[in-house]
Write a protein that holds these residues in place. Structure first.
Motif, PDB file in Angstrom:
ATOM      1  N   VAL A   1     -13.002  -7.674   5.707  1.00 37.92           N
ATOM      2  CA  VAL A   1     -13.833  -7.723   6.916  1.00 37.92           C
ATOM      3  C   VAL A   1     -13.136  -8.545   7.989  1.00 37.92           C
ATOM      4  O   VAL A   1     -13.090  -8.157   9.153  1.00 37.92           O
ATOM      5  CB  VAL A   1     -15.244  -8.273   6.607  1.00 37.92           C
ATOM      6  CG1 VAL A   1     -16.033  -8.513   7.882  1.00 37.92           C
ATOM      7  CG2 VAL A   1     -15.986  -7.309   5.692  1.00 37.92           C
ATOM      8  N   SER A   2     -12.565  -9.652   7.589  1.00 39.06           N
ATOM      9  CA  SER A   2     -11.842 -10.506   8.540  1.00 39.06           C
ATOM     10  C   SER A   2     -10.704  -9.742   9.213  1.00 39.06           C
ATOM     11  O   SER A   2     -10.518  -9.819  10.430  1.00 39.06           O
ATOM     12  CB  SER A   2     -11.306 -11.733   7.801  1.00 39.06           C
ATOM     13  OG  SER A   2     -10.544 -12.538   8.653  1.00 39.06           O
ATOM     14  N   GLU A   3      -9.947  -8.982   8.402  1.00 39.52           N
ATOM     15  CA  GLU A   3      -8.844  -8.181   8.955  1.00 39.52           C
ATOM     16  C   GLU A   3      -9.360  -7.130   9.934  1.00 39.52           C
ATOM     17  O   GLU A   3      -8.766  -6.902  10.988  1.00 39.52           O
ATOM     18  CB  GLU A   3      -8.076  -7.483   7.827  1.00 39.52           C
ATOM     19  CG  GLU A   3      -7.244  -8.403   6.979  1.00 39.52           C
ATOM     20  CD  GLU A   3      -6.643  -7.694   5.774  1.00 39.52           C
ATOM     21  OE1 GLU A   3      -6.784  -6.452   5.656  1.00 39.52           O
ATOM     22  OE2 GLU A   3      -6.040  -8.382   4.935  1.00 39.52           O
ATOM     23  N   LYS A   4     -10.478  -6.479   9.575  1.00 36.71           N
ATOM     24  CA  LYS A   4     -11.026  -5.435  10.436  1.00 36.71           C
ATOM     25  C   LYS A   4     -11.563  -6.002  11.741  1.00 36.71           C
ATOM     26  O   LYS A   4     -11.438  -5.361  12.788  1.00 36.71           O
ATOM     27  CB  LYS A   4     -12.121  -4.665   9.691  1.00 36.71           C
ATOM     28  CG  LYS A   4     -11.552  -3.779   8.612  1.00 36.71           C
ATOM     29  CD  LYS A   4     -12.629  -3.004   7.900  1.00 36.71           C
ATOM     30  CE  LYS A   4     -11.981  -2.082   6.871  1.00 36.71           C
ATOM     31  NZ  LYS A   4     -12.888  -1.041   6.422  1.00 36.71           N
TER      32      LYS A   4
ATOM     33  N   LYS B   1     -17.864 -11.610  -1.429  1.00 33.38           N
ATOM     34  CA  LYS B   1     -17.324 -12.779  -0.722  1.00 33.38           C
ATOM     35  C   LYS B   1     -15.841 -12.584  -0.434  1.00 33.38           C
ATOM     36  O   LYS B   1     -15.365 -12.816   0.672  1.00 33.38           O
ATOM     37  CB  LYS B   1     -17.541 -14.044  -1.550  1.00 33.38           C
ATOM     38  CG  LYS B   1     -17.028 -15.315  -0.892  1.00 33.38           C
ATOM     39  CD  LYS B   1     -17.330 -16.516  -1.780  1.00 33.38           C
ATOM     40  CE  LYS B   1     -16.934 -17.806  -1.122  1.00 33.38           C
ATOM     41  NZ  LYS B   1     -15.518 -18.090  -1.184  1.00 33.38           N
ATOM     42  N   GLU B   2     -15.112 -12.112  -1.440  1.00 35.40           N
ATOM     43  CA  GLU B   2     -13.683 -11.851  -1.260  1.00 35.40           C
ATOM     44  C   GLU B   2     -13.482 -10.773  -0.186  1.00 35.40           C
ATOM     45  O   GLU B   2     -12.602 -10.894   0.673  1.00 35.40           O
ATOM     46  CB  GLU B   2     -13.054 -11.409  -2.570  1.00 35.40           C
ATOM     47  CG  GLU B   2     -11.583 -11.082  -2.444  1.00 35.40           C
ATOM     48  CD  GLU B   2     -11.007 -10.478  -3.703  1.00 35.40           C
ATOM     49  OE1 GLU B   2      -9.807 -10.679  -3.926  1.00 35.40           O
ATOM     50  OE2 GLU B   2     -11.740  -9.797  -4.458  1.00 35.40           O
ATOM     51  N   HIS B   3     -14.297  -9.729  -0.240  1.00 33.44           N
ATOM     52  CA  HIS B   3     -14.211  -8.649   0.751  1.00 33.44           C
ATOM     53  C   HIS B   3     -14.433  -9.199   2.159  1.00 33.44           C
ATOM     54  O   HIS B   3     -13.702  -8.871   3.087  1.00 33.44           O
ATOM     55  CB  HIS B   3     -15.249  -7.572   0.426  1.00 33.44           C
ATOM     56  CG  HIS B   3     -15.329  -6.475   1.432  1.00 33.44           C
ATOM     57  ND1 HIS B   3     -14.313  -5.564   1.615  1.00 33.44           N
ATOM     58  CD2 HIS B   3     -16.295  -6.152   2.327  1.00 33.44           C
ATOM     59  CE1 HIS B   3     -14.656  -4.704   2.579  1.00 33.44           C
ATOM     60  NE2 HIS B   3     -15.859  -5.051   3.027  1.00 33.44           N
TER      61      HIS B   3
ATOM     62  N   ASN C   1      -7.672   9.985  -2.860  1.00 30.71           N
ATOM     63  CA  ASN C   1      -8.924   9.563  -2.245  1.00 30.71           C
ATOM     64  C   ASN C   1      -9.272   8.111  -2.527  1.00 30.71           C
ATOM     65  O   ASN C   1     -10.219   7.592  -1.958  1.00 30.71           O
ATOM     66  CB  ASN C   1     -10.078  10.463  -2.705  1.00 30.71           C
ATOM     67  CG  ASN C   1      -9.965  11.853  -2.135  1.00 30.71           C
ATOM     68  OD1 ASN C   1      -9.434  12.042  -1.055  1.00 30.71           O
ATOM     69  ND2 ASN C   1     -10.455  12.826  -2.873  1.00 30.71           N
ATOM     70  N   LYS C   2      -8.549   7.471  -3.408  1.00 27.82           N
ATOM     71  CA  LYS C   2      -8.824   6.072  -3.718  1.00 27.82           C
ATOM     72  C   LYS C   2      -8.447   5.192  -2.541  1.00 27.82           C
ATOM     73  O   LYS C   2      -7.463   5.445  -1.846  1.00 27.82           O
ATOM     74  CB  LYS C   2      -8.030   5.614  -4.944  1.00 27.82           C
ATOM     75  CG  LYS C   2      -8.542   6.169  -6.229  1.00 27.82           C
ATOM     76  CD  LYS C   2      -7.761   5.592  -7.385  1.00 27.82           C
ATOM     77  CE  LYS C   2      -8.210   6.169  -8.691  1.00 27.82           C
ATOM     78  NZ  LYS C   2      -7.467   5.614  -9.817  1.00 27.82           N
ATOM     79  N   LYS C   3      -9.246   4.158  -2.344  1.00 29.23           N
ATOM     80  CA  LYS C   3      -8.938   3.175  -1.312  1.00 29.23           C
ATOM     81  C   LYS C   3      -8.458   1.903  -1.998  1.00 29.23           C
ATOM     82  O   LYS C   3      -8.946   1.546  -3.068  1.00 29.23           O
ATOM     83  CB  LYS C   3     -10.189   2.871  -0.477  1.00 29.23           C
ATOM     84  CG  LYS C   3     -10.665   4.045   0.341  1.00 29.23           C
ATOM     85  CD  LYS C   3     -11.865   3.648   1.163  1.00 29.23           C
ATOM     86  CE  LYS C   3     -12.363   4.819   1.975  1.00 29.23           C
ATOM     87  NZ  LYS C   3     -13.549   4.460   2.765  1.00 29.23           N
ATOM     88  N   PHE C   4      -7.506   1.239  -1.382  1.00 30.25           N
ATOM     89  CA  PHE C   4      -6.974   0.009  -1.940  1.00 30.25           C
ATOM     90  C   PHE C   4      -7.038  -1.096  -0.894  1.00 30.25           C
ATOM     91  O   PHE C   4      -6.979  -0.831   0.307  1.00 30.25           O
ATOM     92  CB  PHE C   4      -5.515   0.206  -2.397  1.00 30.25           C
ATOM     93  CG  PHE C   4      -5.391   1.169  -3.534  1.00 30.25           C
ATOM     94  CD1 PHE C   4      -5.509   0.729  -4.833  1.00 30.25           C
ATOM     95  CD2 PHE C   4      -5.173   2.522  -3.304  1.00 30.25           C
ATOM     96  CE1 PHE C   4      -5.400   1.621  -5.897  1.00 30.25           C
ATOM     97  CE2 PHE C   4      -5.071   3.414  -4.358  1.00 30.25           C
ATOM     98  CZ  PHE C   4      -5.176   2.965  -5.652  1.00 30.25           C
ATOM     99  N   LYS C   5      -7.165  -2.322  -1.383  1.00 28.82           N
ATOM    100  CA  LYS C   5      -7.137  -3.474  -0.484  1.00 28.82           C
ATOM    101  C   LYS C   5      -5.750  -3.589   0.134  1.00 28.82           C
ATOM    102  O   LYS C   5      -4.755  -3.280  -0.499  1.00 28.82           O
ATOM    103  CB  LYS C   5      -7.420  -4.766  -1.260  1.00 28.82           C
ATOM    104  CG  LYS C   5      -8.855  -4.959  -1.641  1.00 28.82           C
ATOM    105  CD  LYS C   5      -9.029  -6.220  -2.468  1.00 28.82           C
ATOM    106  CE  LYS C   5      -8.640  -7.490  -1.783  1.00 28.82           C
ATOM    107  NZ  LYS C   5      -9.458  -7.939  -0.694  1.00 28.82           N
ATOM    108  N   HIS C   6      -5.705  -4.041   1.363  1.00 29.55           N
ATOM    109  CA  HIS C   6      -4.413  -4.283   2.005  1.00 29.55           C
ATOM    110  C   HIS C   6      -3.821  -5.609   1.529  1.00 29.55           C
ATOM    111  O   HIS C   6      -2.614  -5.778   1.506  1.00 29.55           O
ATOM    112  CB  HIS C   6      -4.572  -4.306   3.536  1.00 29.55           C
ATOM    113  CG  HIS C   6      -4.971  -2.968   4.084  1.00 29.55           C
ATOM    114  ND1 HIS C   6      -4.077  -1.959   4.314  1.00 29.55           N
ATOM    115  CD2 HIS C   6      -6.190  -2.476   4.426  1.00 29.55           C
ATOM    116  CE1 HIS C   6      -4.710  -0.901   4.781  1.00 29.55           C
ATOM    117  NE2 HIS C   6      -5.995  -1.182   4.855  1.00 29.55           N
TER     118      HIS C   6
END
Length: 104
Positions: free
Chosen positions: A81-84, A74-76, A11-16
């Protein structure tokens, strides 16, 4: 118990995109300072220090935690967010609004 741990891992989410070494170092430094501040507050309580002094230090801890949150946000925004947005993910606005409400 092992099955439950595996379910939690799934269930953990990780950054791409990997965090930069610079951001990791920045966040770890901030978190270490926050931990030091909280340990100081703990000592103040054990020493029966004046309430206003303790509240002042707790307020400083809250501000430091909020500041660390802003670094992650900010990093997100710059990565996830940019990728999405590029991928036309329609949930990006809802997710961003959710996190903004959470951070207040």
């Amino acid at each position: 118990m092992k099955k439950k741990n595996n379910e939690l891992q799934e269930n953990k989410k990780f950054k791409h995109q990997e965090r930069t070494a610079e951001n990791i170092k920045l966040l770890q430094g901030r978190l270490n300072r926050i931990i030091g501040q909280l340990n100081g507050v703990k000592n103040m309580i054990e020493e029966n220090r004046y309430c206003i002094d303790i509240i002042t230090q707790l307020s400083a801890c809250e501000k430091a935690i909020h500041s660390a949150s802003l670094v992650v946000f900010k990093e997100h925004f710059e990565t996830c967010v940019s990728e999405k947005i590029k991928a036309d993910d329609e949930n990006v606005v809802e997710e961003t609004m959710f996190i903004l409400k959470t951070m207040k």
